[in-house]
Design a protein around this motif. Structure first.
Motif, PDB file in Angstrom:
ATOM      1  N   ASN A  84       0.835  -1.199   0.000  1.00 22.35           N
ATOM      2  CA  ASN A  84       0.000   0.000   0.000  1.00 22.35           C
ATOM      3  C   ASN A  84       0.876   1.257   0.000  1.00 22.35           C
ATOM      4  OD1 ASN A  84      -2.628   1.356   0.233  1.00 22.35           O
ATOM      5  ND2 ASN A  84      -1.844   1.983   2.230  1.00 22.35           N
ATOM      6  N   THR A  85       1.957   1.240   0.776  1.00 21.60           N
ATOM      7  CA  THR A  85       2.885   2.380   0.800  1.00 21.60           C
ATOM      8  C   THR A  85       3.528   2.572  -0.563  1.00 21.60           C
ATOM      9  OG1 THR A  85       3.312   2.092   3.159  1.00 21.60           O
ATOM     10  CG2 THR A  85       4.971   3.296   1.895  1.00 21.60           C
ATOM     11  N   ILE A  86       3.962   1.482  -1.173  1.00 26.10           N
ATOM     12  CA  ILE A  86       4.571   1.555  -2.513  1.00 26.10           C
ATOM     13  C   ILE A  86       3.555   2.121  -3.509  1.00 26.10           C
ATOM     14  CG2 ILE A  86       5.607   0.222  -4.401  1.00 26.10           C
ATOM     15  CD1 ILE A  86       7.320   0.442  -1.827  1.00 26.10           C
ATOM     16  N   ASP A  87       2.324   1.636  -3.438  1.00 22.24           N
ATOM     17  CA  ASP A  87       1.263   2.119  -4.313  1.00 22.24           C
ATOM     18  C   ASP A  87       1.037   3.622  -4.126  1.00 22.24           C
ATOM     19  OD1 ASP A  87      -1.040   1.627  -6.148  1.00 22.24           O
ATOM     20  OD2 ASP A  87      -2.217   2.186  -4.378  1.00 22.24           O
ATOM     21  N   THR A  88       1.012   4.060  -2.881  1.00 21.96           N
ATOM     22  CA  THR A  88       0.811   5.483  -2.581  1.00 21.96           C
ATOM     23  C   THR A  88       1.923   6.336  -3.181  1.00 21.96           C
ATOM     24  OG1 THR A  88      -0.377   4.950  -0.544  1.00 21.96           O
ATOM     25  CG2 THR A  88       0.564   7.162  -0.707  1.00 21.96           C
ATOM     26  N   PHE A  89       3.166   5.903  -3.032  1.00 21.44           N
ATOM     27  CA  PHE A  89       4.288   6.661  -3.580  1.00 21.44           C
ATOM     28  C   PHE A  89       4.232   6.704  -5.103  1.00 21.44           C
ATOM     29  CE2 PHE A  89       5.944   6.733   0.626  1.00 21.44           C
ATOM     30  CZ  PHE A  89       6.847   7.785   0.656  1.00 21.44           C
ATOM     31  N   CYS A  90       3.868   5.591  -5.729  1.00 26.12           N
ATOM     32  CA  CYS A  90       3.749   5.581  -7.191  1.00 26.12           C
ATOM     33  C   CYS A  90       2.671   6.556  -7.662  1.00 26.12           C
ATOM     34  CB  CYS A  90       3.447   4.172  -7.691  1.00 26.12           C
ATOM     35  SG  CYS A  90       4.842   3.043  -7.609  1.00 26.12           S
ATOM     36  N   LYS A  91       1.575   6.644  -6.920  1.00 25.43           N
ATOM     37  CA  LYS A  91       0.503   7.585  -7.276  1.00 25.43           C
ATOM     38  C   LYS A  91       0.959   9.026  -7.091  1.00 25.43           C
ATOM     39  CE  LYS A  91      -3.301   4.447  -6.288  1.00 25.43           C
ATOM     40  NZ  LYS A  91      -4.336   4.050  -5.325  1.00 25.43           N
ATOM     41  N   ILE A  92       1.584   9.305  -5.952  1.00 23.37           N
ATOM     42  CA  ILE A  92       2.045  10.670  -5.679  1.00 23.37           C
ATOM     43  C   ILE A  92       3.053  11.119  -6.723  1.00 23.37           C
ATOM     44  CG2 ILE A  92       3.415  12.083  -4.085  1.00 23.37           C
ATOM     45  CD1 ILE A  92       2.125  10.411  -1.784  1.00 23.37           C
ATOM     46  N   LEU A  93       4.014  10.253  -7.026  1.00 20.30           N
ATOM     47  CA  LEU A  93       5.092  10.607  -7.948  1.00 20.30           C
ATOM     48  C   LEU A  93       4.745  10.355  -9.413  1.00 20.30           C
ATOM     49  CD1 LEU A  93       8.008   9.159  -5.795  1.00 20.30           C
ATOM     50  CD2 LEU A  93       7.448  11.567  -6.125  1.00 20.30           C
ATOM     51  N   GLU A  94       3.562   9.749  -9.642  1.00 23.24           N
ATOM     52  CA  GLU A  94       3.142   9.406 -10.999  1.00 23.24           C
ATOM     53  C   GLU A  94       4.247   8.653 -11.722  1.00 23.24           C
ATOM     54  OE1 GLU A  94       1.921  13.111 -12.751  1.00 23.24           O
ATOM     55  OE2 GLU A  94       0.118  13.211 -11.500  1.00 23.24           O
ATOM     56  N   CYS A  95       4.646   7.528 -11.111  1.00 25.79           N
ATOM     57  CA  CYS A  95       5.753   6.754 -11.661  1.00 25.79           C
ATOM     58  C   CYS A  95       5.486   5.262 -11.519  1.00 25.79           C
ATOM     59  CB  CYS A  95       7.054   7.128 -10.946  1.00 25.79           C
ATOM     60  SG  CYS A  95       7.116   6.626  -9.212  1.00 25.79           S
ATOM     61  N   ASP A  96       6.381   4.468 -12.027  1.00 22.88           N
ATOM     62  CA  ASP A  96       6.326   3.021 -11.951  1.00 22.88           C
ATOM     63  C   ASP A  96       7.133   2.545 -10.737  1.00 22.88           C
ATOM     64  OD1 ASP A  96       7.663   0.209 -13.232  1.00 22.88           O
ATOM     65  OD2 ASP A  96       5.522   0.531 -13.536  1.00 22.88           O
ATOM     66  N   ILE A  97       6.862   1.351 -10.299  1.00 22.50           N
ATOM     67  CA  ILE A  97       7.599   0.775  -9.164  1.00 22.50           C
ATOM     68  C   ILE A  97       9.106   0.811  -9.413  1.00 22.50           C
ATOM     69  CG2 ILE A  97       8.067  -1.386  -7.934  1.00 22.50           C
ATOM     70  CD1 ILE A  97       5.104  -2.061  -8.276  1.00 22.50           C
ATOM     71  N   SER A  98       9.510   0.536 -10.629  1.00 19.96           N
ATOM     72  CA  SER A  98      10.947   0.509 -10.950  1.00 19.96           C
ATOM     73  C   SER A  98      11.603   1.885 -10.823  1.00 19.96           C
ATOM     74  CB  SER A  98      11.172  -0.045 -12.358  1.00 19.96           C
ATOM     75  OG  SER A  98      10.568   0.793 -13.320  1.00 19.96           O
ATOM     76  N   ASP A  99      10.795   2.932 -10.717  1.00 21.80           N
ATOM     77  CA  ASP A  99      11.338   4.280 -10.525  1.00 21.80           C
ATOM     78  C   ASP A  99      11.634   4.590  -9.058  1.00 21.80           C
ATOM     79  OD1 ASP A  99      11.165   4.960 -13.261  1.00 21.80           O
ATOM     80  OD2 ASP A  99       9.043   5.470 -13.011  1.00 21.80           O
ATOM     81  N   ILE A 100      11.174   3.704  -8.152  1.00 22.10           N
ATOM     82  CA  ILE A 100      11.393   3.981  -6.738  1.00 22.10           C
ATOM     83  C   ILE A 100      12.102   2.870  -5.974  1.00 22.10           C
ATOM     84  CG2 ILE A 100       9.467   5.590  -6.590  1.00 22.10           C
ATOM     85  CD1 ILE A 100       7.860   3.424  -5.171  1.00 22.10           C
ATOM     86  N   MET A 101      12.174   1.680  -6.543  1.00 27.60           N
ATOM     87  CA  MET A 101      12.830   0.590  -5.825  1.00 27.60           C
ATOM     88  C   MET A 101      13.513  -0.391  -6.767  1.00 27.60           C
ATOM     89  SD  MET A 101       9.347  -1.400  -4.621  1.00 27.60           S
ATOM     90  CE  MET A 101      10.060  -2.855  -3.946  1.00 27.60           C
ATOM     91  N   THR A 102      14.526  -1.062  -6.240  1.00 30.20           N
ATOM     92  CA  THR A 102      15.231  -2.098  -6.985  1.00 30.20           C
ATOM     93  C   THR A 102      15.437  -3.312  -6.087  1.00 30.20           C
ATOM     94  OG1 THR A 102      17.373  -1.172  -6.361  1.00 30.20           O
ATOM     95  CG2 THR A 102      16.497  -0.516  -8.504  1.00 30.20           C
ATOM     96  N   PHE A 103      15.569  -4.451  -6.711  1.00 34.02           N
ATOM     97  CA  PHE A 103      15.833  -5.696  -5.989  1.00 34.02           C
ATOM     98  C   PHE A 103      17.199  -6.223  -6.384  1.00 34.02           C
ATOM     99  CE2 PHE A 103      15.911 -10.359  -6.152  1.00 34.02           C
ATOM    100  CZ  PHE A 103      15.785 -10.617  -4.803  1.00 34.02           C
ATOM    101  N   THR A 104      17.995  -6.560  -5.375  1.00 34.43           N
ATOM    102  CA  THR A 104      19.292  -7.186  -5.593  1.00 34.43           C
ATOM    103  C   THR A 104      19.296  -8.500  -4.816  1.00 34.43           C
ATOM    104  OG1 THR A 104      20.322  -5.008  -5.712  1.00 34.43           O
ATOM    105  CG2 THR A 104      21.788  -6.879  -5.397  1.00 34.43           C
ATOM    106  N   PRO A 105      19.524  -9.616  -5.499  1.00 33.40           N
ATOM    107  CA  PRO A 105      19.513 -10.905  -4.782  1.00 33.40           C
ATOM    108  C   PRO A 105      20.592 -10.963  -3.709  1.00 33.40           C
ATOM    109  CG  PRO A 105      19.613 -11.235  -7.172  1.00 33.40           C
ATOM    110  CD  PRO A 105      19.791  -9.771  -6.919  1.00 33.40           C
TER     111      PRO A 105
END
Length: 69
Positions: free
Chosen positions: A44-65
């Motif tokens: 929900n937090t990730i969704d909120t930030f994507c809405k506020i920033l009008e961006c995709d998830i990949s614009d705010i976070m990355t995954f490194t194994p």
């Protein structure tokens, strides 16, 4: 490991400060602290930030194994 380093870059590009997140969009300071520390946050937090920033998830976070397992 999830990293939110891209979030701060995207916020700067969109001219959205932490102050604005708290006072305009109602984001709690504790959520911002969790993101700064790359700690767990809800989808929900990730969704909120994507809405506020009008961006995709990949614009705010990355995954490194984690190769230690």
């Amino acid at each position: 490991m999830i990293s939110f380093d891209k979030l701060w870059v995207t916020m700067k590009q969109k001219n959205i400060s932490q102050y604005k997140l708290i006072h305009t969009y109602g984001i709690s300071p504790s959520q911002i602290t969790r993101l700064k520390r790359n700690e767990s946050v809800s989808t929900n937090t990730i969704d909120t930030f994507c809405k506020i920033l009008e961006c995709d998830i990949s614009d705010i976070m990355t995954f490194t194994p984690d190769n230690n397992k």
